[in-house]
Design an enzyme around this catalytic site. Structure first.
Site, PDB file in Angstrom:
ATOM      1  N   SER A 253       0.834  -1.196   0.000  1.00  0.00           N
ATOM      2  CA  SER A 253       0.000   0.000   0.000  1.00  0.00           C
ATOM      3  C   SER A 253       0.864   1.240   0.000  1.00  0.00           C
ATOM      4  O   SER A 253       2.042   1.206   0.359  1.00  0.00           O
ATOM      5  CB  SER A 253      -0.871   0.013   1.241  1.00  0.00           C
ATOM      6  OG  SER A 253      -0.033   0.164   2.371  1.00  0.00           O
ATOM      7  N   LYS A 254       0.224   2.319  -0.417  1.00  0.00           N
ATOM      8  CA  LYS A 254       0.916   3.599  -0.549  1.00  0.00           C
ATOM      9  C   LYS A 254       1.572   4.018   0.759  1.00  0.00           C
ATOM     10  O   LYS A 254       2.591   4.665   0.780  1.00  0.00           O
ATOM     11  CB  LYS A 254      -0.096   4.672  -0.949  1.00  0.00           C
ATOM     12  CG  LYS A 254      -0.391   4.683  -2.429  1.00  0.00           C
ATOM     13  CD  LYS A 254      -1.409   5.732  -2.761  1.00  0.00           C
ATOM     14  CE  LYS A 254      -2.760   5.086  -2.916  1.00  0.00           C
ATOM     15  NZ  LYS A 254      -3.842   5.946  -3.283  1.00  0.00           N
ATOM     16  N   ARG A 255       0.957   3.642   1.866  1.00  0.00           N
ATOM     17  CA  ARG A 255       1.479   4.107   3.155  1.00  0.00           C
ATOM     18  C   ARG A 255       2.788   3.406   3.515  1.00  0.00           C
ATOM     19  O   ARG A 255       3.644   3.987   4.139  1.00  0.00           O
ATOM     20  CB  ARG A 255       0.442   3.907   4.256  1.00  0.00           C
ATOM     21  CG  ARG A 255      -0.442   5.143   4.424  1.00  0.00           C
ATOM     22  CD  ARG A 255      -1.621   4.862   5.306  1.00  0.00           C
ATOM     23  NE  ARG A 255      -2.534   3.927   4.650  1.00  0.00           N
ATOM     24  CZ  ARG A 255      -2.912   2.773   5.157  1.00  0.00           C
ATOM     25  NH1 ARG A 255      -2.454   2.379   6.316  1.00  0.00           N
ATOM     26  NH2 ARG A 255      -3.760   2.002   4.512  1.00  0.00           N
TER      27      ARG A 255
END
Ligand code: GLU
Length: 476
Positions: A253-255
């Site tokens: 994920s982007k995080r």
């Protein structure tokens, strides 16, 4: 044997091509090449609320950057186009109404407030939030009249009993209880299809033989299987590969990890290294090799060998692999890659001279400039306070000025002799010289760097420092 036709179907809803999609693209591409088949790109742009302007262009240019070339696609066309779903609306409409006609789908007029209430009640009772079938049993003749004036959607009429089973090439038979499959919306009130209708109609009409995608689509597949069956179409082979995961096993994920292809490009990863690394996410080379060419991957790859779960996506390992690729690259090619990576701002000839010095030391193209900036620009700041070494610097200048031959070995030898004569430790002596010439504490080998920079520049840099009134203000 049936011709192999595979595809990726990215949605232009993010900033670029997602690294997970790069992985899916690679597997499809390799499978197509292996089987002398066709690899197709279809843009699934039917979710108008999530559409990102410019995303399609970025997706296609990222594929090109990876050299994952496609045989048919939205920008190059092909015999079974168009390859952009927003240009195929009449087809989805036709098949959605056909399904209604066959009794396998129905018009639904429920508005959002009713649906919200329904979901709220289901959630309160801890039930799955599936459509409750309010319009499922309406008289089709009445519904057919209502659609002329009212807003409607078309829903799939999922049988209430039994199971829907399909075979997954990687995972074996997968079955879903029909009562847990939602009466999925197929055609939205804006006339656009949902993903589920669009994907089946297009995969069928584009004669896709193998649907190879990530495991996150498994739960959608029974809906697709039902649509295929209701329309009397032959199922493609389904193969759900692994999804890319963070080290804590969560979906990439982007995080937690950079996900867009452009980030990897900006960081100076080489496309071939990324693809080599991605190949290892769900497949192992039969001889256990970590590094192999694309052609070798094509030769050795078998779709059946794809694993259902792969190792975690590990940026450190990717960096290591990228470094190995850099070392394998021919110097002249690496020079061009660095030149282009640095927006052609620095002279190729000088970059070329520095390559042998840094090839073993960099892992990404972006490591180059911090290490080599001093070749192109005079240092502005000094990583060490060398003000107290002015007299030493003057002695160094005297020695260097006397050199007739500007060769690294001679420079090195002369400096060593001087350090010995002055009884200064080599480490200290060369640190002073290094920082004076480059501004940096860490550089490629100093003597070779001095040879490349040339006598004139070296002397002028050191002299400037000696004559500077207050060089310590530039110490960082
Ligand atoms: N549009 C879907 C995506 O964004 C395609 C999924 C599929 O391959 O069926 O990835």
């Amino acid at each position: 044997m049936q011709t192999v036709r595979v595809r990726i179907a990215p949605s232009p809803t993010g900033s670029d091509l997602h690294i997970g999609n790069v992985y899916t693209a690679l597997i499809n591409f390799v499978f197509a090449k292996k089987n002398r088949g066709k690899f197709i790109v279809r843009i699934e742009d039917t979710d108008r609320t999530r559409l990102v302007k410019g995303a399609e262009g970025k997706i296609l240019s990222s594929l090109k950057w990876f050299n994952i070339y496609y045989d048919e696609g939205p920008d190059i066309g092909g015999p079974l186009g168009p390859y952009r779903q927003s240009e195929r609306l009449s087809l989805y409409k036709k098949y959605a109404h056909k399904l209604v006609g066959k009794g396998n789908a129905y018009y639904c007029f429920c508005n959002s407030s009713r649906l919200n209430q329904m979901r709220k009640r289901q959630m309160e009772k801890g039930q799955p939030t599936l459509y409750d079938g309010f319009c499922r049993h309406s008289d089709p003749r009445i519904s057919a009249k209502r659609i002329i004036k009212e807003k409607f959607v078309i829903r799939l009429k999922v049988p209430r009993q039994g199971t829907t089973v399909f075979n997954d090439l990687i995972r074996g038979p997968i079955s879903f209880a029909n009562k847990l499959i939602d009466d999925q919306v197929l055609l939205k009130s804006d006339g656009y299809p949902t993903y589920h209708l669009g994907v089946v109609v297009d995969d069928h009409l584009m004669e896709i033989s193998h649907v190879i995608r990530a495991e996150e689509w498994i739960s959608s597949t029974p809906k697709h299987v039902l649509i295929y069956k209701f329309l009397g179409w032959q199922l493609p082979v389904f193969a759900h590969g692994p999804i890319l995961r963070n080290p804590d096993k969560s979906k990439l994920s982007k995080r937690k990890n950079p996900v867009w292809a452009s980030w990897y490009k900006e960081q100076g990863f080489l496309p071939e290294a990324i693809l080599n690394y991605l190949a290892l996410m769900g497949w192992s080379h039969p001889e256990g090799k970590d590094i192999f060419s694309r052609q070798e991957l094509i030769d050795k790859f078998r779709l059946e060998d794809l694993k259902a779960v792969g190792p975690a996506f590990d940026l450190v390992k990717l960096e290591w692999l990228n470094g190995e690729y850099i070392r394998q690259t021919q110097n002249s090619k690496l020079k061009t890659q660095i030149y282009e990576f640095l927006d052609k701002k620095y002279p190729q000839e000088l970059i070329s001279k520095t390559i042998p010095l840094i090839k073993e030391r960099i892992k990404k193209l972006s490591d180059y400039l911090p290490l080599c900036r001093f070749f192109f620009e005079e240092p502005e700041n000094y990583e060490w306070d060398i003000i107290s070494y002015r007299s030493l610097l003057s002695k160094i200048v005297l020695q260097l000025e006397n050199l007739n031959q500007w060769k690294s070995a001679i420079i090195g030898q002369t400096m060593k002799v001087l350090a010995e004569k002055l009884k200064i430790k080599n480490s200290e002596f060369f640190m002073v010289l290094r920082v004076a010439v480059t501004g940096q504490k860490v550089t490629p080998p100093l003597n070779e760097s001095m040879e490349i920079l040339g006598k004139e520049k070296i002397l002028s840099r050191i002299k400037k420092l000696i004559n500077e009134k207050n060089p310590s203000h530039r110490h960082q």
